[in-house]
Design an enzyme around this catalytic site. Structure first.
Site, PDB file in Angstrom:
ATOM      1  N   VAL A  28       0.817  -1.210   0.000  1.00 29.48           N
ATOM      2  CA  VAL A  28       0.000   0.000   0.000  1.00 29.48           C
ATOM      3  C   VAL A  28       0.853   1.265   0.000  1.00 29.48           C
ATOM      4  CG1 VAL A  28      -1.702   1.328   1.303  1.00 29.48           C
ATOM      5  CG2 VAL A  28      -1.948  -1.154   1.092  1.00 29.48           C
ATOM      6  N   ALA A  56      -5.320   2.971  10.653  1.00 33.07           N
ATOM      7  CA  ALA A  56      -5.744   3.895  11.701  1.00 33.07           C
ATOM      8  C   ALA A  56      -7.164   3.612  12.161  1.00 33.07           C
ATOM      9  CB  ALA A  56      -5.631   5.335  11.201  1.00 33.07           C
ATOM     10  N   HIS A  66     -28.390   8.440  -9.141  1.00 33.96           N
ATOM     11  CA  HIS A  66     -27.809   8.544 -10.480  1.00 33.96           C
ATOM     12  C   HIS A  66     -27.567  10.006 -10.829  1.00 33.96           C
ATOM     13  CE1 HIS A  66     -27.150   7.704 -14.740  1.00 33.96           C
ATOM     14  NE2 HIS A  66     -27.988   8.689 -15.022  1.00 33.96           N
TER      15      HIS A  66
END
Length: 455
Positions: free
Chosen positions: A176, A308, A432
């Site tokens: 990451v 976290a 939408h």
């Protein structure tokens, strides 16, 4: 006699959330922190990194502005100004946190603490004893044996304060943190190479997500070398030479060592007080209790995802458990994960491989963001993958790739944690045009009633 109800050692995400929740429940707390309240996340991790990622996002938007009819040009990235922006974000949050912790039931104790007795911590000669002790000392950036850190070879801690854009950089580690920095520097026009020893980047994610991200990053010009180990790193005055197991030698301006984070538990006196550890991590039971009576551990020093928000959940859980409540602990695969690269990767629940190991058979569906209106507007590719147990079971995993998909992970977590059926989630109305529709479309398709899906 105890001085307070709870002594919390460490003022990062897990520690300060525990202190806040405990004070709300009427408990007295001594919160010990040797550096700044907020810990790694606020000062050397989540927040400063995401501030730079936002600068990178703006740079990419300016670079591609002509595509949407805006006349603009990217002259360059002013790193000192970007760092000023980053610091202003951190400073504002830090000030807010300091104010939040100014509560009558919380005493902030500055200094390095060491466990010296049952539920007792010593700080600069002062001993503080609690009815309970919570260990929340966080993590540190790991390094690689044989690779010396220097002016051109550094960890993410130093990368966050780099005041120039490197011409080229080699990122050692495709997890990451490494991928986020690779994404940042690529947006800043640096030449980036990622070297990962395993067979794919972000190896903790579903294999589909890894493939999607690899394709997207390579399209951005990032060189990704998987299944490749680093043999040597040689730093000179002008550059760094990285020798790979493939026989190639890469020459770069800088090298980022990004091989994960280790638990910060060494030298705290844990073993002397009967607090068991394994590979540096504190071993705990289902209530986050350690092997020592009345001593808990939370956050990055507990085996599992070092995130976290997991620390926040741990801290609140322990405070409520100590107060005599019956909190629910959310951990493991139910913790949502996001890699904030361009594009983002987000997930919750099991990968398809892990789901097959657990349930025997699974069914999955991928909805391509190419069919999503808002994703088209944002010019992002990717998709939403939903995994269900067997052919008629609940949703057990959701995996997303695309710009801003991290914002969709909340609904995905509810679906997995509440063991919802795809048909149940697909029946909800998704606004939408939003990217959130893509999650609904994937659920509808998996329940046998696809709408905007090509055969």
């Amino acid at each position: 006699m105890s001085d307070v109800d709870i002594v919390v050692l460490g003022g990062g995400s897990g520690g300060y959330s525990c202190a806040l929740r405990a004070e709300q429940l009427g408990l007295s707390v001594a919160l010990i922190e040797e550096d700044k309240l907020g810990g790694t996340c606020l000062h050397r991790g989540c927040i400063p990194t995401k501030a730079l990622l936002h600068t990178a996002e703006v740079a990419d938007a300016v670079r591609g502005s002509a595509h949407v009819g805006v006349t603009a040009s990217l002259v360059g990235v002013d790193m000192p100004a970007a760092l000023d922006y980053q610091r202003s974000v951190v400073a504002g949050l830090y000030s807010g946190l300091q104010g939040l912790l100014k509560r009558p039931g919380i005493e902030i104790v500055s200094g390095r603490g060491q466990v010296v007795g049952p539920r007792t911590v010593e700080v600069d000669g002062r001993r503080i004893t609690g009815d309970s002790l919570v260990l929340a000392t966080g993590s540190y950036s790991r390094t690689v044996p044989g690779i010396e850190l220097g002016p051109r070879v550094f960890t993410s801690d130093d990368a966050l304060s780099l005041d120039r854009v490197p011409e080229s950089v080699v990122v050692l580690g495709g997890g990451v943190i490494g991928i986020e920095f690779a994404s940042i520097w690529a947006s800043f026009d640096a030449k980036v190479t990622v070297v990962e020893a395993l067979d794919r980047i972000v190896p903790g994610e579903d294999e589909w997500s890894s493939k999607q991200l690899t394709k997207a990053l390579r399209k951005r010009g990032i060189d990704i070398r998987t299944g490749t180990k680093v043999e040597t790193v040689t730093e000179s005055f002008d550059d760094v030479a990285v020798a790979l197991s493939s026989g190639d030698i890469l020459t770069a301006d800088l090298v980022l060592v990004s091989v994960g984070r280790g638990p910060r538990t060494e030298g705290l006196g844990l073993a002397e007080q009967g607090i068991a550890t394994e590979r540096g991590f504190v071993t705990v039971d289902d209530n986050l209790l350690t092997s020592a009576d009345g001593v808990y551990a939370v956050g990055d020093i507990v085996p599992g995802y070092q995130l976290a928000h997991r620390g926040f959940q741990h801290g609140m859980f322990v405070a409520e458990h100590i107060a005599g409540l019956a909190p629910a602990r959310i951990d493991g695969d139910l913790v949502p994960r996001v890699t904030y690269s361009h594009p983002e990767v987000a997930s919750v629940g099991l990968t398809e491989k892990a789901a097959e190991e657990k349930y025997g058979t699974v069914t999955s569906m991928v909805y391509d963001l190419g069919g999503n209106g808002k994703s088209r507007i944002l010019s992002t590719a990717g998709g939403v993958k939903v995994i269900r147990a067997r052919e008629d079971g609940p949703v057990v995993g959701v995996h997303l790739v695309g710009d801003r998909v991290g914002e969709l992970i909340g609904e995905a977590q509810l679906a997995v944690a509440w063991e919802a059926l795809p048909s149940e989630v697909g029946s909800f109305v998704h606004a939408h045009p939003t990217q959130n529709e893509a999650l609904g479309e994937a659920m509808m398709a998996l329940s046998g009633r696809p709408l905007h899906a090509h055969s």
